[in-house]
Scaffold this motif. Structure first.
Motif, PDB file in Angstrom:
ATOM      1  N   PRO A   1       0.862  -1.192   0.000  1.00  0.00           N
ATOM      2  CA  PRO A   1       0.000   0.000   0.000  1.00  0.00           C
ATOM      3  C   PRO A   1       0.897   1.241   0.000  1.00  0.00           C
ATOM      4  CG  PRO A   1      -0.677  -1.534   1.717  1.00  0.00           C
ATOM      5  CD  PRO A   1       0.609  -2.048   1.151  1.00  0.00           C
ATOM      6  N   ASP A   2       0.551   2.230  -0.808  1.00  0.00           N
ATOM      7  CA  ASP A   2       1.402   3.412  -0.900  1.00  0.00           C
ATOM      8  C   ASP A   2       1.203   4.342   0.293  1.00  0.00           C
ATOM      9  OD1 ASP A   2      -0.960   4.794  -1.389  1.00  0.00           O
ATOM     10  OD2 ASP A   2      -0.610   4.974  -3.531  1.00  0.00           O
ATOM     11  N   GLU A   3       1.933   5.465   0.286  1.00  0.00           N
ATOM     12  CA  GLU A   3       1.900   6.392   1.420  1.00  0.00           C
ATOM     13  C   GLU A   3       0.637   7.230   1.468  1.00  0.00           C
ATOM     14  OE1 GLU A   3       3.961   7.722  -2.049  1.00  0.00           O
ATOM     15  OE2 GLU A   3       4.658   6.228  -0.652  1.00  0.00           O
ATOM     16  N   VAL A   4      -0.306   6.975   0.549  1.00  0.00           N
ATOM     17  CA  VAL A   4      -1.617   7.601   0.613  1.00  0.00           C
ATOM     18  C   VAL A   4      -2.602   6.632   1.280  1.00  0.00           C
ATOM     19  CG1 VAL A   4      -3.525   8.540  -0.750  1.00  0.00           C
ATOM     20  CG2 VAL A   4      -1.169   9.013  -1.418  1.00  0.00           C
ATOM     21  N   ALA A   5      -2.548   5.357   0.881  1.00  0.00           N
ATOM     22  CA  ALA A   5      -3.436   4.344   1.461  1.00  0.00           C
ATOM     23  C   ALA A   5      -3.076   4.066   2.918  1.00  0.00           C
ATOM     24  CB  ALA A   5      -3.377   3.054   0.653  1.00  0.00           C
ATOM     25  N   VAL A   6      -1.789   4.101   3.234  1.00  0.00           N
ATOM     26  CA  VAL A   6      -1.315   4.005   4.621  1.00  0.00           C
ATOM     27  C   VAL A   6      -0.282   5.111   4.779  1.00  0.00           C
ATOM     28  CG1 VAL A   6      -0.175   2.603   6.360  1.00  0.00           C
ATOM     29  CG2 VAL A   6      -1.698   1.509   4.713  1.00  0.00           C
TER      30      VAL A   6
ATOM     31  N   PRO B   1     -11.740   6.296   3.833  1.00  0.00           N
ATOM     32  CA  PRO B   1     -10.539   5.962   4.590  1.00  0.00           C
ATOM     33  C   PRO B   1     -10.483   4.512   5.079  1.00  0.00           C
ATOM     34  CG  PRO B   1     -12.035   7.220   5.941  1.00  0.00           C
ATOM     35  CD  PRO B   1     -12.616   7.198   4.559  1.00  0.00           C
ATOM     36  N   TYR B   2      -9.249   4.063   5.223  1.00  0.00           N
ATOM     37  CA  TYR B   2      -8.969   2.794   5.882  1.00  0.00           C
ATOM     38  C   TYR B   2      -8.744   3.109   7.353  1.00  0.00           C
ATOM     39  CZ  TYR B   2      -8.145   0.951   1.226  1.00  0.00           C
ATOM     40  OH  TYR B   2      -8.289   0.562  -0.082  1.00  0.00           O
ATOM     41  N   CYS B   3      -9.373   2.332   8.212  1.00  0.00           N
ATOM     42  CA  CYS B   3      -9.141   2.525   9.640  1.00  0.00           C
ATOM     43  C   CYS B   3      -8.793   1.180  10.269  1.00  0.00           C
ATOM     44  CB  CYS B   3     -10.341   3.159  10.325  1.00  0.00           C
ATOM     45  SG  CYS B   3     -11.770   2.090  10.461  1.00  0.00           S
TER      46      CYS B   3
ATOM     47  N   GLN C   1     -12.440  -0.421   5.404  1.00  0.00           N
ATOM     48  CA  GLN C   1     -12.541   0.772   4.569  1.00  0.00           C
ATOM     49  C   GLN C   1     -13.961   1.281   4.713  1.00  0.00           C
ATOM     50  OE1 GLN C   1     -12.085   0.414   0.299  1.00  0.00           O
ATOM     51  NE2 GLN C   1     -11.362   2.520   0.158  1.00  0.00           N
ATOM     52  N   LEU C   2     -14.085   2.515   5.184  1.00  0.00           N
ATOM     53  CA  LEU C   2     -15.389   3.098   5.472  1.00  0.00           C
ATOM     54  C   LEU C   2     -15.830   4.042   4.365  1.00  0.00           C
ATOM     55  CD1 LEU C   2     -14.838   3.963   9.220  1.00  0.00           C
ATOM     56  CD2 LEU C   2     -15.841   1.906   8.254  1.00  0.00           C
ATOM     57  N   HIS C   3     -17.120   3.988   4.035  1.00  0.00           N
ATOM     58  CA  HIS C   3     -17.670   4.891   3.028  1.00  0.00           C
ATOM     59  C   HIS C   3     -17.599   6.326   3.532  1.00  0.00           C
ATOM     60  CE1 HIS C   3     -20.062   6.343  -0.253  1.00  0.00           C
ATOM     61  NE2 HIS C   3     -20.885   6.922   0.589  1.00  0.00           N
TER      62      HIS C   3
END
Length: 168
Positions: A34-39, A78-80, A90-92
């Motif tokens: 996962p890139d530095e945007v996804a995490v 976002p991923y939480c 991943q939340l809407h």
């Protein structure tokens, strides 16, 4: 991310990050991670966004205190990480009141699934290796380029020459 940053995240958010996430944040990423945007790889941004969602960002239900914002894609979903269970969701649009768009049992499972998806996407974009597949792949592209950069300009030039003859 430095070890001090990871400790700061845990201290300021009053959570204990799972070991697999700690190792990931402290390590180096490769092309299939996962890139530095996804995490995020920025402790300050991770803390700030987590606190925003815990306060009920944009009028949404507040996140539980055990949830930590990891990052998101361009879709702003976002991923939480739930530090109590280790699950990643991943939340809407970050809405904790809705059913998650996707869930993973752990950060390691999220990372593994993401790596699999990235590799599948890369494989789908590979140029064909066999000659017949290569011809099938490149022929339409070549025809389109010849039409666009050779045939159309020659036709336009021919029309302009004819127009010059008729209207002298």
């Amino acid at each position: 991310m430095k070890a001090d940053d990871i400790v700061r995240i845990e201290r300021e958010l009053a959570v204990e990050l799972p070991a697999d996430l700690r190792r990931f944040l402290a390590g180096t990423r490769d092309d299939f991670d996962p890139d530095e945007v996804a995490v995020l790889d920025d402790a300050e941004a991770m803390i700030e966004r987590t606190l925003e969602y815990r306060r009920g960002f944009a009028g949404m239900p507040p996140w539980p205190e055990s949830w930590v914002y990891l990052g998101d894609e361009a879709d702003a979903c976002p991923y939480c990480l739930d530090c109590a269970t280790g699950r990643v969701a991943q939340l809407h649009k970050g809405d904790a009141g809705q059913e998650p768009l996707g869930q993973h049992e752990s950060f390691a499972a999220y990372r593994q699934n993401t790596r699999r998806e990235i590799k599948a996407g890369a494989a789908a974009m590979e140029v064909p290796s066999r000659w017949r597949d290569a011809v099938r792949f490149y022929t339409p592209v070549t025809v389109a380029l010849v039409l666009m950069f050779v045939v159309v300009p020659l036709c336009a030039y021919g029309i302009s020459v004819l127009m010059g003859w008729f209207f002298k």
